[in-house]
Design a protein around this motif. Structure first.
Motif, PDB file in Angstrom:
ATOM      1  N   SER A  23      68.174  14.330  62.251  1.00 48.42           N
ATOM      2  CA  SER A  23      67.630  13.208  61.877  1.00 48.42           C
ATOM      3  C   SER A  23      68.193  11.533  61.699  1.00 48.42           C
ATOM      4  CB  SER A  23      67.322  13.045  60.088  1.00 48.42           C
ATOM      5  OG  SER A  23      69.007  13.684  59.870  1.00 48.42           O
ATOM      6  N   GLY A  24      69.354  12.006  63.219  1.00 48.23           N
ATOM      7  CA  GLY A  24      69.865  10.835  62.973  1.00 48.23           C
ATOM      8  C   GLY A  24      71.365  10.430  62.431  1.00 48.23           C
ATOM      9  N   VAL A  25      71.843  11.421  60.793  1.00 46.73           N
ATOM     10  CA  VAL A  25      73.288  11.452  60.056  1.00 46.73           C
ATOM     11  C   VAL A  25      74.010  11.143  60.553  1.00 46.73           C
ATOM     12  CG1 VAL A  25      73.731  11.911  57.741  1.00 46.73           C
ATOM     13  CG2 VAL A  25      71.018  11.942  57.944  1.00 46.73           C
ATOM     14  N   GLU A  26      75.026  10.691  60.675  1.00 44.85           N
ATOM     15  CA  GLU A  26      76.333  11.128  61.054  1.00 44.85           C
ATOM     16  C   GLU A  26      77.111  11.957  60.938  1.00 44.85           C
ATOM     17  OE1 GLU A  26      80.900   8.675  62.964  1.00 44.85           O
ATOM     18  OE2 GLU A  26      78.702   7.461  61.979  1.00 44.85           O
ATOM     19  N   PHE A  27      77.887  12.979  61.330  1.00 44.41           N
ATOM     20  CA  PHE A  27      78.899  13.720  61.303  1.00 44.41           C
ATOM     21  C   PHE A  27      79.439  13.180  61.254  1.00 44.41           C
ATOM     22  CE2 PHE A  27      75.632  17.131  62.930  1.00 44.41           C
ATOM     23  CZ  PHE A  27      74.741  17.282  61.660  1.00 44.41           C
ATOM     24  N   ILE A  28      80.624  14.006  59.950  1.00 43.51           N
ATOM     25  CA  ILE A  28      81.796  12.914  58.853  1.00 43.51           C
ATOM     26  C   ILE A  28      82.748  14.707  60.016  1.00 43.51           C
ATOM     27  CG2 ILE A  28      84.222  12.927  57.573  1.00 43.51           C
ATOM     28  CD1 ILE A  28      81.635  11.814  55.692  1.00 43.51           C
ATOM     29  N   ILE A  29      82.592  15.676  59.755  1.00 39.97           N
ATOM     30  CA  ILE A  29      82.986  17.329  60.416  1.00 39.97           C
ATOM     31  C   ILE A  29      82.034  17.679  60.623  1.00 39.97           C
ATOM     32  CG2 ILE A  29      84.510  18.690  60.015  1.00 39.97           C
ATOM     33  CD1 ILE A  29      85.627  17.758  57.879  1.00 39.97           C
ATOM     34  N   GLU A  30      81.802  18.533  62.152  1.00 36.86           N
ATOM     35  CA  GLU A  30      80.730  18.259  62.573  1.00 36.86           C
ATOM     36  C   GLU A  30      80.799  19.953  62.109  1.00 36.86           C
ATOM     37  OE1 GLU A  30      78.229  18.202  65.229  1.00 36.86           O
ATOM     38  OE2 GLU A  30      78.843  15.437  65.317  1.00 36.86           O
ATOM     39  N   PRO A  31      79.521  20.101  62.533  1.00 37.05           N
ATOM     40  CA  PRO A  31      79.480  22.305  61.903  1.00 37.05           C
ATOM     41  C   PRO A  31      80.120  22.932  62.500  1.00 37.05           C
ATOM     42  CG  PRO A  31      77.639  20.961  62.101  1.00 37.05           C
ATOM     43  CD  PRO A  31      77.857  19.894  62.926  1.00 37.05           C
ATOM     44  N   HIS A  32      80.930  23.631  61.796  1.00 41.35           N
ATOM     45  CA  HIS A  32      82.075  24.652  63.369  1.00 41.35           C
ATOM     46  C   HIS A  32      82.225  25.842  62.079  1.00 41.35           C
ATOM     47  CE1 HIS A  32      84.828  22.268  61.281  1.00 41.35           C
ATOM     48  NE2 HIS A  32      85.941  23.305  60.925  1.00 41.35           N
ATOM     49  N   LEU A  33      83.052  27.134  62.581  1.00 39.95           N
ATOM     50  CA  LEU A  33      83.429  27.903  61.576  1.00 39.95           C
ATOM     51  C   LEU A  33      85.028  27.437  61.738  1.00 39.95           C
ATOM     52  CD1 LEU A  33      82.444  31.315  60.721  1.00 39.95           C
ATOM     53  CD2 LEU A  33      83.394  31.966  62.981  1.00 39.95           C
ATOM     54  N   ARG A  34      84.977  27.883  60.376  1.00 41.93           N
ATOM     55  CA  ARG A  34      86.697  27.167  59.898  1.00 41.93           C
ATOM     56  C   ARG A  34      87.296  28.912  59.154  1.00 41.93           C
ATOM     57  NH1 ARG A  34      86.401  22.591  55.157  1.00 41.93           N
ATOM     58  NH2 ARG A  34      85.702  23.824  53.768  1.00 41.93           N
ATOM     59  N   PHE A  35      88.216  29.293  58.697  1.00 38.75           N
ATOM     60  CA  PHE A  35      89.246  30.008  58.383  1.00 38.75           C
ATOM     61  C   PHE A  35      88.412  31.344  59.114  1.00 38.75           C
ATOM     62  CE2 PHE A  35      89.284  27.583  54.497  1.00 38.75           C
ATOM     63  CZ  PHE A  35      89.820  26.959  54.856  1.00 38.75           C
ATOM     64  N   GLN A  36      89.047  31.764  60.392  1.00 37.95           N
ATOM     65  CA  GLN A  36      87.854  32.557  61.160  1.00 37.95           C
ATOM     66  C   GLN A  36      89.199  33.702  61.036  1.00 37.95           C
ATOM     67  OE1 GLN A  36      86.565  31.868  65.548  1.00 37.95           O
ATOM     68  NE2 GLN A  36      87.549  29.883  64.430  1.00 37.95           N
ATOM     69  N   GLY A  37      88.505  34.591  60.433  1.00 35.16           N
ATOM     70  CA  GLY A  37      89.292  36.376  60.891  1.00 35.16           C
ATOM     71  C   GLY A  37      89.649  36.738  59.169  1.00 35.16           C
ATOM     72  N   ALA A  38      89.853  35.426  58.577  1.00 35.76           N
ATOM     73  CA  ALA A  38      90.360  35.475  56.992  1.00 35.76           C
ATOM     74  C   ALA A  38      88.759  35.995  56.000  1.00 35.76           C
ATOM     75  CB  ALA A  38      90.752  33.939  56.492  1.00 35.76           C
ATOM     76  N   PRO A  39      89.443  36.428  54.536  1.00 38.83           N
ATOM     77  CA  PRO A  39      87.976  36.779  53.650  1.00 38.83           C
ATOM     78  C   PRO A  39      87.277  35.261  53.992  1.00 38.83           C
ATOM     79  CG  PRO A  39      90.656  37.618  53.521  1.00 38.83           C
ATOM     80  CD  PRO A  39      90.263  36.237  54.179  1.00 38.83           C
ATOM     81  N   GLY A  40      87.908  34.018  53.726  1.00 43.81           N
ATOM     82  CA  GLY A  40      87.492  32.386  53.489  1.00 43.81           C
ATOM     83  C   GLY A  40      86.545  32.516  54.279  1.00 43.81           C
ATOM     84  N   GLU A  41      86.532  32.780  56.017  1.00 41.95           N
ATOM     85  CA  GLU A  41      85.968  32.688  57.502  1.00 41.95           C
ATOM     86  C   GLU A  41      84.047  32.029  56.481  1.00 41.95           C
ATOM     87  OE1 GLU A  41      85.909  34.852  60.990  1.00 41.95           O
ATOM     88  OE2 GLU A  41      83.785  35.046  60.081  1.00 41.95           O
ATOM     89  N   GLN A  42      84.346  30.573  57.051  1.00 39.36           N
ATOM     90  CA  GLN A  42      82.716  29.898  57.081  1.00 39.36           C
ATOM     91  C   GLN A  42      82.690  28.475  57.827  1.00 39.36           C
ATOM     92  OE1 GLN A  42      84.465  26.516  53.482  1.00 39.36           O
ATOM     93  NE2 GLN A  42      85.537  28.580  52.736  1.00 39.36           N
ATOM     94  N   TRP A  43      80.826  28.728  56.968  1.00 43.71           N
ATOM     95  CA  TRP A  43      80.945  27.385  58.792  1.00 43.71           C
ATOM     96  C   TRP A  43      80.599  26.543  57.352  1.00 43.71           C
ATOM     97  CZ3 TRP A  43      79.320  27.784  63.389  1.00 43.71           C
ATOM     98  CH2 TRP A  43      79.560  28.846  64.252  1.00 43.71           C
TER      99      TRP A  43
END
Length: 232
Positions: free
Chosen positions: A182-202
């Motif tokens: 749609s052309g909407v600009e990301f403030i924070i691009e889609p990515h994986l954070r808290f990798q390897g932790a219980p809170g790991e999330q996209w």
């Protein structure tokens, strides 16, 4: 003479009884007659002016409880009395109202880009279903823009306030692709954070046309959404 008086008394009592019974029958009949009044529903769609009210006859009296979603769906399908565009989310759907500077731009963003079904609306606000949750855009003036604050989260400068949903991983990536196209600009691009932790999330962040911040995330293990531990 006594016989005549007795006969008159009996006839007078009978007439009063018949008159009373007739009155009760008329009242009962009036109570059971369906109302002939019409309910005006304004349906917004297509243009942004919201004109074109449509008249609908209200549902007929029924002994059924119409508060349940299944009964409402039946009434919609069987009698076409009103339109139900989406089902509420299971459990307790949340309600979130926020300011916008333009209802026309909000309609395009939430209705077209994010694909939210529009519910009730007026000249001052619009009601949308965000995966069965109720969000409402309130027009507050053309000068409004969200004021941002920032907080570091796993290396990202996260804008606050923000709101959004915890999706499945599949839903997350489908939405990310839709937003990107749609052309909407990301403030924070889609990515994986808290990798390897219980809170790991996209996660991903972007704004609506009024500058309101939105975050959509997807736990790699949804059961850990409320896992308690110290984040380093």
């Amino acid at each position: 003479m006594k016989l005549l008086v007795h006969t008159i008394i009996i006839m007078s009592f009978s007439l009063r009884f018949i008159s009373s019974a007739s009155s009760r029958a008329m009242v009962s009949a009036r109570r059971t007659l369906p109302s002939t009044s019409l309910l005006r529903l304004k349906l917004r769609g297509g243009g942004d002016d919201g004109d074109g009210g449509v008249l609908f006859e209200p549902p007929k009296p029924s002994s059924r409880d119409i508060s349940s979603s299944s009964t409402v769906a039946s009434a919609v399908e069987g009698e076409n009395k009103f339109i139900k565009l989406d089902n509420p989310a299971p459990g307790s759907p949340f309600h979130y109202a926020f300011p916008v500077h333009s209802l026309v731009e909000a309609k395009n963003f939430y209705g077209n880009i994010l694909g939210c079904a529009e519910g009730r609306s007026s000249e001052k606000w619009q009601d949308y279903s965000l995966h069965g949750h109720q969000i409402v855009c309130h027009w507050v003036g053309a000068d409004y823009r969200c004021v941002d604050y920032y907080n570091p989260v796993d290396g990202d400068e996260v804008p606050v306030p923000h709101a959004g949903l915890a999706l499945t991983v599949e839903e997350f990536h489908a939405l990310a692709e839709r937003v990107k196209k749609s052309g909407v600009e990301f403030i924070i691009e889609p990515h994986l954070r808290f990798q390897g932790a219980p809170g790991e999330q996209w996660t991903m962040f972007f704004k609506d046309p009024s500058g309101n911040n939105l975050e959509f995330k997807a736990m790699t293990t949804m059961d850990y959404l409320f896992a308690e531990y110290n984040v380093v």
